[in-house]
Design an enzyme around this catalytic site. Sequence first.
Site, PDB file in Angstrom:
ATOM      1  N   GLU A  46       0.860  -1.177   0.000  1.00 33.83           N
ATOM      2  CA  GLU A  46       0.000   0.000   0.000  1.00 33.83           C
ATOM      3  C   GLU A  46       0.897   1.228   0.000  1.00 33.83           C
ATOM      4  O   GLU A  46       1.654   1.445   0.940  1.00 33.83           O
ATOM      5  CB  GLU A  46      -0.895   0.016   1.237  1.00 33.83           C
ATOM      6  CG  GLU A  46      -1.837  -1.168   1.283  1.00 33.83           C
ATOM      7  CD  GLU A  46      -2.516  -1.305   2.633  1.00 33.83           C
ATOM      8  OE1 GLU A  46      -2.619  -0.290   3.349  1.00 33.83           O
ATOM      9  OE2 GLU A  46      -2.922  -2.424   2.962  1.00 33.83           O
ATOM     10  N   ASP A  57      -4.663   8.704  10.486  1.00 35.60           N
ATOM     11  CA  ASP A  57      -3.291   8.258  10.712  1.00 35.60           C
ATOM     12  C   ASP A  57      -2.747   8.759  12.038  1.00 35.60           C
ATOM     13  O   ASP A  57      -3.054   9.861  12.484  1.00 35.60           O
ATOM     14  CB  ASP A  57      -2.385   8.739   9.575  1.00 35.60           C
ATOM     15  CG  ASP A  57      -2.756   8.096   8.252  1.00 35.60           C
ATOM     16  OD1 ASP A  57      -2.952   6.879   8.246  1.00 35.60           O
ATOM     17  OD2 ASP A  57      -2.872   8.816   7.244  1.00 35.60           O
TER      18      ASP A  57
END
Length: 255
Positions: A46, A57
Site C-alpha cells: 500500500e 493516521d
Amino acid sequence: MNRLQQLFKEQQKQLLSIYYTAGYPHLDDTLEIAEELEKTGADFLEIGFPYSDPVADGPIIQASSKQALDNGMTLALLFEQLKDLRQRVTIPILLMGYVNVVLQYGVDAFCSKCKEVGVDGCIIPDLPMYEYEELYQATFEKYGLSNIFLVTPQTSEERIRKIDGLSNAFIYLVSSSATTGSNLAVSENATNYFKRIADMKLKSPVVIGFGISNKETYLAASQHASGAIIGSAFVKNIDANNLKASIKGFMEQFS
C-alpha cells in the site's frame, strides 16, 4: 482479474502487506522501497499518497506525510514515478489516501492513471460507501480497480454485508477504533470482534490492519484473517541514510 484478485484467489493465509508513504524519506525513494519490499517477502503493498490532514493516521504516518509534502510529493508526481512500476515490481499495489486529493485530480483521470501504471486498487478511508456506489463504482470497474472498504468494531452487520457485496478483493478489518500506529491488543474484545466477523461467513477475505507492528502481532492477526497490514512500525523503521539495509532488517523477522 487484477493482480490483487489473483493473489487472493491463490493464497488466503498469512499474507503480509506493507504500507509506506510515497516521497518519504526522500522524494525519489518510492519505487526503490517497493522493489526492496518485494525482494524481502511482502505479498502486496500500500503506497500512501500524502495529504495535509490525514485524520485516520497516527503521529508516525502523519509525520511521514508532512515530510513527503515538504519534499514536493504530489499525486501527479507519484504517477510519474510509477510509470516504470511494472518493469520493476510484480506484486499487487494499492494506493491509499484521502478523497480530497482524488477529487482534485479527477476520479476518472485518477482511475485511468492507476490502470496505466499498473496499480491494482485503492483504499480511500473517507470516501463514503454510498458515494462510491452511486458515483464512482462504474469508473473503478471500468479501469479494473478494486476499492477496499474498512470495517471497524463499531460497523453494523448490515453495513458489513453491504461492504461485502461491493468488494471484489478483500475487506480491510481495522483492529480497533484507534488511529494507525497504536499497538494491537489481542484482548478478549478484539478476539470476539474477529470471531464475530469470521462467523458472518463473508464472501470476501479480510486482512487486519492498525496496530500490527512485528511478527508476534502479525501472527496473532493472521489467526483470524487472511493476513495483516503493517504501516507505522515499518515507516518508523526506515533509515533514510541506509534505506535497503533498514528494509531488509525489518523484513527479516517475517521470513
